[in-house]
Enzyme design. Structure first.
Site, PDB file in Angstrom:
ATOM      1  CD  GLU A  54      -1.251  -2.140   2.223  1.00  0.00           C
ATOM      2  OE1 GLU A  54      -0.192  -2.516   2.004  1.00  0.00           O
ATOM      3  OE2 GLU A  54      -1.898  -2.784   3.150  1.00  0.00           O
ATOM      4  CB  CYS A  77      -0.898  -3.812   8.682  1.00  0.00           C
ATOM      5  SG  CYS A  77       0.238  -2.702   8.050  1.00  0.00           S
ATOM      6  CB  ALA A 156       8.703 -34.898 -11.748  1.00  0.00           C
ATOM      7  CD1 TRP A 172      17.233 -33.741 -17.728  1.00  0.00           C
ATOM      8  CD2 TRP A 172      16.355 -33.777 -15.522  1.00  0.00           C
ATOM      9  NE1 TRP A 172      18.137 -33.318 -17.008  1.00  0.00           N
ATOM     10  CE2 TRP A 172      17.831 -33.519 -15.797  1.00  0.00           C
ATOM     11  CE3 TRP A 172      15.781 -34.059 -14.107  1.00  0.00           C
ATOM     12  CZ2 TRP A 172      18.925 -32.978 -14.483  1.00  0.00           C
ATOM     13  CZ3 TRP A 172      16.859 -33.854 -13.128  1.00  0.00           C
ATOM     14  CH2 TRP A 172      17.994 -33.122 -13.273  1.00  0.00           C
ATOM     15  CB  THR A 198      16.460 -38.625  -2.830  1.00  0.00           C
ATOM     16  OG1 THR A 198      15.390 -39.188  -2.813  1.00  0.00           O
ATOM     17  CG2 THR A 198      16.691 -37.575  -4.111  1.00  0.00           C
ATOM     18  NE  ARG A 209      21.500 -26.451 -10.610  1.00  0.00           N
ATOM     19  CZ  ARG A 209      20.857 -27.462  -9.894  1.00  0.00           C
ATOM     20  NH1 ARG A 209      20.896 -27.354  -8.451  1.00  0.00           N
ATOM     21  NH2 ARG A 209      20.133 -28.383 -10.460  1.00  0.00           N
ATOM     22  N   GLY A 297      11.872 -39.503  -2.484  1.00  0.00           N
ATOM     23  CA  GLY A 297      11.543 -40.714  -3.095  1.00  0.00           C
ATOM     24  C   GLY A 297      10.452 -41.123  -2.388  1.00  0.00           C
ATOM     25  CB  THR A 302       4.966 -43.469   1.500  1.00  0.00           C
ATOM     26  OG1 THR A 302       4.992 -43.605   0.168  1.00  0.00           O
ATOM     27  CG2 THR A 302       3.700 -44.206   2.235  1.00  0.00           C
ATOM     28  CB  SER A 303       7.281 -41.380   5.872  1.00  0.00           C
ATOM     29  OG  SER A 303       7.830 -42.364   5.609  1.00  0.00           O
TER      30      SER A 303
END
Ligand code: AOF
Ligand code: ZN
Length: 366
Positions: A54, A77, A156, A172, A198, A209, A297, A302-303
């Site tokens: 603002e 604010c 991915a 990739w 990983t 990068r 990975g 999953t955990s």
């Protein structure tokens, strides 16, 4: 009026996005000032600790703010933080109408900014493009209201859900455009979490990068047994920006060797899958971090998912089909036998990123 308000709010949201990577843990805020159907000032929150959106917009509009309409995606604010209250500046500048995307969940504001404006006789409209405003600041909202980091799990995959070939090749899956976007996401989060598998398999740098002035996130490696190779990039490049999380399963001499690289090492309590992730998240929160990107990975993914710690999933899907039942997917572990035990998401949406599709959604709470 509704369409016009939404169009200018959209501009404010676009401006706000320019702050990504530079304002954390503050919110992304953009502001547009309109008079007689013309834009007379624009601004956004550019850098942590500096002027609010603002202030920048009012400065750009100068004297002509008097009688104008101000659009901002977050309630102005009303507190003295690192900068003086925007509500006072808005009142002093003679703005006639203020259109707000969403209320500020900051306990020091929480409707107080809107109230001050109304008390000063300013016309205030709230909730214009509210959903978009909330989504844009999902990290800020969780962090400021709960003191906890917002957790994003990114993966991915090919169209058949695979993350690499049976021999482990993954370079990739997705396009340059998607990978550049991942670097941009990294630049806006406080830390990245990955697993030792990983690190062993891909030896990633987990940094940003991109051209320009971007900060790399803090790196966290889950490594219960202390198996991380000492010559891995996260331990040889900018090692002080890396935390290795072990449990008492890690031999003492390995702990010493890891510490010897300059990285931080912490011994965490154990749970069945390794490091207790709830304790890790509390550690992350205590560092003042507002966000976590899980780039890992199948086991770590999953955990995180099964511990109910993920807020949002971002799945980049490439226009490729790998085939073959041995090619790994992005989750692991023993499968539930009933569909009702599947983890569910809500608010799913998809967009194109180069030739890929990015699907995003939020994990449904209990
Ligand atoms: C921002 N940028 O454009 C707006 C914010 O410590 P301060 O003074 O920077 O205040 C930060 C708080 O101000 C923030 O948590 C949010 O509640 C409010 N609005 N903050 O950083 C802005 N409009
Ligand atoms: Zn402000």
């Amino acid at each position: 009026m509704k369409n016009i308000d939404e169009a200018y709010m959209k501009m404010a949201l676009e401006l706000a996005k320019k702050g990504w990577g530079h304002v954390s843990p503050n919110p992304l805020v953009g502001c547009v000032i309109i008079k007689g159907g013309e834009i007379i000032g624009m601004g956004y929150h550019e850098k942590f600790g500096q002027a609010h959106a603002e202030v920048n917009a009012i400065r750009a509009a100068g004297e002509s703010s008097r009688g104008a309409t101000l659009y901002v995606n977050l309630e102005p604010c009303c507190h003295y933080g690192k900068t003086p209250p925007c509500s006072e500046l808005i009142i002093k500048s003679g703005l006639k109408r203020v259109v707000v995307g969403m209320r500020d969940p900051n306990p020091r504001v929480l409707g107080g900014g809107i109230k001050q404006l109304l008390d000063a006789g300013i016309e205030v409209e709230t909730g214009v493009l509210e959903e978009e405003s909330i989504r844009l600041n999902e990290i800020f909202i969780k962090h400021i209201s709960k003191g906890e980091p917002f957790v994003i799990l990114k993966t991915a995959v090919t169209m058949d859900g695979r993350t690499c070939t049976a021999s482990g090749d993954s370079k990739w899956i997705t396009s340059d455009e998607s990978r550049r976007l991942v670097h941009k996401i990294r630049a806006g989060v406080s830390c990245i979490v990955t697993g030792v598998e990983t690190v062993i398999k891909d030896d990633p740098m987990l940094n940003v990068r991109l051209e320009g002035d971007w900060k790399s996130p803090f790196r966290i490696v889950l490594d219960s047994k202390g198996r991380i190779p000492l010559d891995s990039k996260v331990l040889t490049q900018d090692s002080r920006n890396t935390l290795v999380c072990v449990t008492d399963d890690a031999p003492i001499h390995r702990r010493e060797m890891i510490r010897g690289t300059g990285a931080e090492l912490r011994v965490f309590p154990k749970c069945e899958s390794g490091v207790d992730l709830k304790v890790l998240l509390a550690d992350i929160a205590s560092r003042g971090f507002d966000s976590v990107l899980v780039e890992a990975g199948a086991r770590v993914n999953t955990s995180f998912l099964r511990s109910g710690l993920v807020d949002k999933v971002m799945m980049f899907m490439a226009p490729k089909i790998l085939t073959g039942s041995e090619s790994p997917t992005w989750t692991a572990g023993s499968p539930p036998s009933l569909m009702k035990d599947a983890l569910e998401l809500e608010g799913l949406w998809a967009e194109s990123v180069g030739p890929d599709i990015l699907v995003q959604g939020y994990m449904k709470g209990e």
